[in-house]
Design an enzyme around this catalytic site. Sequence first.
Site, PDB file in Angstrom:
ATOM      1  N   TYR A  53       0.866  -1.185   0.000  1.00  0.00           N
ATOM      2  CA  TYR A  53       0.000   0.000   0.000  1.00  0.00           C
ATOM      3  C   TYR A  53       0.895   1.225   0.000  1.00  0.00           C
ATOM      4  O   TYR A  53       1.789   1.350   0.852  1.00  0.00           O
ATOM      5  CB  TYR A  53      -0.890   0.001   1.253  1.00  0.00           C
ATOM      6  CG  TYR A  53      -1.774   1.217   1.400  1.00  0.00           C
ATOM      7  CD1 TYR A  53      -2.883   1.394   0.582  1.00  0.00           C
ATOM      8  CD2 TYR A  53      -1.489   2.194   2.351  1.00  0.00           C
ATOM      9  CE1 TYR A  53      -3.708   2.509   0.714  1.00  0.00           C
ATOM     10  CE2 TYR A  53      -2.312   3.304   2.495  1.00  0.00           C
ATOM     11  CZ  TYR A  53      -3.412   3.460   1.676  1.00  0.00           C
ATOM     12  OH  TYR A  53      -4.218   4.565   1.814  1.00  0.00           O
ATOM     13  N   ASP A  80       9.445   2.415  -0.652  1.00  0.00           N
ATOM     14  CA  ASP A  80       8.476   3.108   0.190  1.00  0.00           C
ATOM     15  C   ASP A  80       8.843   2.773   1.635  1.00  0.00           C
ATOM     16  O   ASP A  80       8.511   1.704   2.151  1.00  0.00           O
ATOM     17  CB  ASP A  80       7.065   2.634  -0.156  1.00  0.00           C
ATOM     18  CG  ASP A  80       5.995   3.256   0.738  1.00  0.00           C
ATOM     19  OD1 ASP A  80       6.360   3.837   1.794  1.00  0.00           O
ATOM     20  OD2 ASP A  80       4.803   3.138   0.418  1.00  0.00           O
ATOM     21  N   LYS A 120       5.693   9.345   8.711  1.00  0.00           N
ATOM     22  CA  LYS A 120       5.564   8.831  10.080  1.00  0.00           C
ATOM     23  C   LYS A 120       6.660   9.335  11.023  1.00  0.00           C
ATOM     24  O   LYS A 120       6.555  10.429  11.551  1.00  0.00           O
ATOM     25  CB  LYS A 120       5.473   7.307  10.049  1.00  0.00           C
ATOM     26  CG  LYS A 120       4.267   6.849   9.178  1.00  0.00           C
ATOM     27  CD  LYS A 120       3.840   5.449   9.409  1.00  0.00           C
ATOM     28  CE  LYS A 120       2.828   4.956   8.391  1.00  0.00           C
ATOM     29  NZ  LYS A 120       1.453   4.987   8.823  1.00  0.00           N
TER      30      LYS A 120
HETATM   31  N1  HOZ Z   1      -4.124   2.107   7.214  1.00  0.00           N
HETATM   32  C1  HOZ Z   1      -3.020   2.913   7.629  1.00  0.00           C
HETATM   33  C2  HOZ Z   1      -1.811   2.103   7.967  1.00  0.00           C
HETATM   34  N2  HOZ Z   1      -1.476   1.143   7.032  1.00  0.00           N
HETATM   35  C3  HOZ Z   1      -3.330   3.700   8.837  1.00  0.00           C
HETATM   36  C4  HOZ Z   1      -4.457   4.567   8.681  1.00  0.00           C
HETATM   37  C5  HOZ Z   1      -4.960   5.177   9.987  1.00  0.00           C
HETATM   38  O1  HOZ Z   1      -4.303   6.015  10.556  1.00  0.00           O
HETATM   39  O2  HOZ Z   1      -6.040   4.807  10.369  1.00  0.00           O
END
Ligand code: HOZ
Length: 420
Positions: A144, A239, A267
């Site tokens: 992703y 990534d 992050k």
């Molecule tokens: N789905 C995101 C991590 N792979 C995080 C999204 C969130 O902060 O809810």
Amino acid sequence: MNVAQSEALFDRAKRVTPGGVNSPVRAFRGVGGTPRFILRGEGSHFFDVDNNEYIDYIGSWGPLLFGHRPKAVLDAITAVLELGTSFGAPTGREVELAQLIIDAVPSIEMVRLVNSGTEACMSAIRLARGFTGRDLTVKFDGCYHGHVDSLLVKAGSGVATLSLPDSVGVPKAFSDTTIALPLNDLDVVESIFKQRGNQIASVIVEPVVGNMGCIPPAPGFLEGLRRITEQYGALLIFDEVMTGFRLARGGAQQMFHIKPDLTTLGKIIGGGLPIAAYGGRADVMSKVAPSGPVYQAGTLSGNPLAVSAGIAMLRHIEDHPETYDILEQRTAALTANPPAGMIVNRVGSMATFFFQAGPVRNADDARRSDTSMFAKFFHHLLERNVYFPPSQYEALFVSAAHSAADIDHTVQAIRDFSIQ
Ligand code: HOZ
């Protein structure tokens, strides 16, 4: 456990925002039940609006390497608040953060700050297209890279959690620019490059996948991607939004000794505030506007609060090199001896408990997991004040703030789960 306030907030939230959340996985659709509305965090714990306390293993989905509210980051944000929250003009702090990133990440010679991982990946694949004059991007099933139109093809994370084949709303012309291949299978990569190598601008990969649960690279896979992309003149993009500064100060590329052409970060480089970046070879990055013709811009890019939090975070990492050994030990203890019926994938402080016999080497393997059993496991832990990611297809994150007592409590809670 009393969750009345969370329930009331969720009812209200569903009336004012789609699904009641601002990012799909948070809605607990993968596990059922009421998402907890969080009031505050402290170290490795957070507290919901009903005052239930949890050991937090999502850590804001990765950024909180030192847990909630580390003093160094709070002090930096507080100091910059006095000066202003946004200027839309360059500041010295942005130069400092760029230098800290360049000093740490082996392949990065120049870097551009943006606001989210999605933006970083979108910009990196555009830059690769501009640099090579080619249109196609190779990605891997289950990886992703944010909700970029052309990358929402066989995507992991929330897309996998909700069992969506791909997103509606992406024009076919966009998804046609993406070739999705199975992870960890170099023969397939080799074969697609033989057929279409002169049209492929880049290969983008999570060097350690976190968005299909945690999946490590097969031995030789990253090396193979490096060799093939070089051979055909395509760019290799790592990534490292999750892995950057998490697996090592220099990220997965330091751990596996591979230099990609471009890297995306997010992050941890914002210390819990919204920021991301893409960077890499100077000859490639020089094609970004205004020094080159590939356009990318942003009003809040280089935001003073996020940048100062990022600087504090990266300095704190520099000052505490022992952090990675601590994370390794704590996460190894957490994931040792999973009960029968589960297997664990782990790299450094990222891990996933999969409900299956394994091995889990790619997205097809991950999809064979028993997600209803995972849902029971998740709620079993939650009832014992342990907050794991509410999806089989997400990694958990351990922070340096997790104490031996946190880990012991969690290990016991995991052992107490018996598969019915
Ligand atoms: N789905 C995101 C991590 N792979 C995080 C999204 C969130 O902060 O809810």
